[in-house]
Design an enzyme around this catalytic site. Structure first.
Site, PDB file in Angstrom:
ATOM      1  N   HIS A   1     -64.255  20.905 -17.815  1.00 41.36           N
ATOM      2  CA  HIS A   1     -63.326  21.358 -18.771  1.00 41.36           C
ATOM      3  C   HIS A   1     -63.238  22.923 -18.539  1.00 41.36           C
ATOM      4  CE1 HIS A   1     -60.728  21.925 -22.232  1.00 41.36           C
ATOM      5  NE2 HIS A   1     -61.705  22.610 -22.827  1.00 41.36           N
TER       6      HIS A   1
ATOM      7  N   ARG B   1     -67.909  31.735 -27.427  1.00 39.18           N
ATOM      8  CA  ARG B   1     -68.033  32.897 -26.643  1.00 39.18           C
ATOM      9  C   ARG B   1     -67.524  34.270 -27.421  1.00 39.18           C
ATOM     10  NH1 ARG B   1     -67.806  32.683 -20.127  1.00 39.18           N
ATOM     11  NH2 ARG B   1     -68.817  34.849 -19.742  1.00 39.18           N
TER      12      ARG B   1
ATOM     13  N   ASN C   1     -75.449  27.778 -27.156  1.00 45.21           N
ATOM     14  CA  ASN C   1     -75.247  26.320 -27.332  1.00 45.21           C
ATOM     15  C   ASN C   1     -76.388  25.376 -27.347  1.00 45.21           C
ATOM     16  OD1 ASN C   1     -72.084  25.875 -28.278  1.00 45.21           O
ATOM     17  ND2 ASN C   1     -72.162  27.427 -26.616  1.00 45.21           N
TER      18      ASN C   1
ATOM     19  N   VAL D   1     -66.873  17.862 -28.025  1.00 39.54           N
ATOM     20  CA  VAL D   1     -65.563  18.478 -27.867  1.00 39.54           C
ATOM     21  C   VAL D   1     -66.036  20.062 -27.687  1.00 39.54           C
ATOM     22  CG1 VAL D   1     -63.575  19.357 -29.281  1.00 39.54           C
ATOM     23  CG2 VAL D   1     -64.475  16.762 -29.123  1.00 39.54           C
ATOM     24  N   GLY D   2     -66.953  20.525 -28.548  1.00 42.79           N
ATOM     25  CA  GLY D   2     -67.402  21.928 -28.321  1.00 42.79           C
ATOM     26  C   GLY D   2     -67.598  22.403 -27.195  1.00 42.79           C
TER      27      GLY D   2
ATOM     28  N   ARG E   1     -72.157  34.286 -19.317  1.00 45.24           N
ATOM     29  CA  ARG E   1     -72.216  32.780 -19.435  1.00 45.24           C
ATOM     30  C   ARG E   1     -73.562  32.315 -19.736  1.00 45.24           C
ATOM     31  NH1 ARG E   1     -69.768  29.006 -14.974  1.00 45.24           N
ATOM     32  NH2 ARG E   1     -71.612  29.724 -13.708  1.00 45.24           N
TER      33      ARG E   1
END
Length: 325
Positions: free
Chosen positions: A185, A90, A103, A127-128, A96
């Site tokens: 997450h 970001r 992504n 993970v990203g 957002r």
């Protein structure tokens, strides 16, 4: 038989922290030969070459070869384990929706490449960030791969939660068991002390509720930001360590409950298809199961509703962008 491990964003800080540990056998075991495939964007290929040189210079007995490419089809060809670390961070002024769209341009083609080129037994860890929704995008673009093969990482949140609780109670981290994180997450995540045990005692009975709700939960959720504030860069070594923990336990098994973000089948009221962190049992062999009958009282339910609500918003946003069906 040798396994192929593909790591995206391989020249980044997490990539650098994780590759040597994978090559030394810490992720797939001390006897598992492996080939590493490093996927990077064109401007970072030279840095990835430098990392590959260092990997060879370590003379790891388990490491058979290191390949470097900017082509996802090549990177995922024959991959048994995929660690999707590379993501668009970001940036200042980004909404957002902008972050999700940026992504999506990474994880949509990677999902397709995994679908078309990875090994039949592939296992994927995203993970990203935003990890849950990036995983959702990749999974939905790999329709031929069973969705149980995809997961996103919440093990770092779990490890943070375990460490903070152990410090609070003056016990070793090994004394804390079955402490898991539910949901996204993100700062909305819910670290669950109701089902956790400390030396056999219910963890929630050992702390004050006021501390749990107003200090512990927010601090676990915002630990990443706390680290950025302190070191001027995001978590790298601890994220790499959590990814090693996640894949090792998924492949080799574990005797405690752990946290994995996986596609919901409606368990605990989480909407079907959302990628949410759940408590999982890990028998090994790349399998997991979400246990039934865990305690989810009114307090936990209220926290779950917030974090699941956030996941729904992200899902709806990427659907609107055409990144998932």
């Amino acid at each position: 038989m040798s396994k192929t491990v593909t790591v995206t964003g391989a020249a980044g800080a997490i990539g650098y922290a994780i590759l040597f540990r994978i090559a030394s056998g810490q992720m797939l075991g001390p006897d598992q030969k492996l080939r590493l495939k490093l996927l990077e964007i064109e401007p970072a290929l030279k840095a990835a070459e430098g990392t590959a040189m260092e990997l060879y210079d370590c003379a790891f007995p388990l490491l058979e070869a290191v390949d470097i490419t900017a082509d996802p089809k090549e990177a995922f060809d024959g991959a048994n384990v995929c660690l999707l670390i590379g993501a668009r961070p970001r940036q200042r002024g980004m909404e957002r929706a902008d972050l999700l769209e940026a992504n999506g341009q990474i994880f949509k083609p990677q999902g397709r490449a995994i679908n078309d080129h990875a090994a039949d037994d592939v296992r994927v860890l995203v993970v990203g960030n935003p990890a849950n929704t990036n995983c959702l995008i990749a999974m939905n673009n790999a329709p031929d791969v069973p969705r149980e093969r995809f997961s996103a990482m919440t093990r770092l949140d779990e490890n943070r939660a375990v460490s903070m609780l152990a410090q609070k109670l003056g016990v070793g981290v090994e004394d804390v068991r079955d402490l898991v994180v539910w949901g996204n997450h993100s700062p909305t995540m819910f670290p669950d002390l109701f089902n956790a045990r400390v030396k056999g005692q219910r963890a929630v009975d050992l702390v004050e509720m006021e501390w749990y709700e107003n200090e512990y939960i927010p601090r676990v959720g915002k630990r990443g930001a706390e680290i950025i504030e302190a070191r001027g860069a995001s978590s790298a070594a601890s994220a790499a360590n959590a990814a090693i923990d996640h894949v090792r336990d998924w492949m080799l098994g574990a005797d405690s409950l752990h946290s994995m973000a996986v596609a919901s089948s409606g368990q605990y009221g989480v909407e079907e298809g959302l990628v949410s962190s759940f408590p999982v049992r890990l028998p090994g062999g790349g399998e997991y199961e979400i246990p039934e009958g865990l305690e989810v009282g009114d307090f936990a339910r209220s926290k779950l509703e917030i974090t699941i609500g956030e996941l729904k918003e992200e899902r709806d946003a990427v659907r609107k962008l055409g990144l998932i069906g």
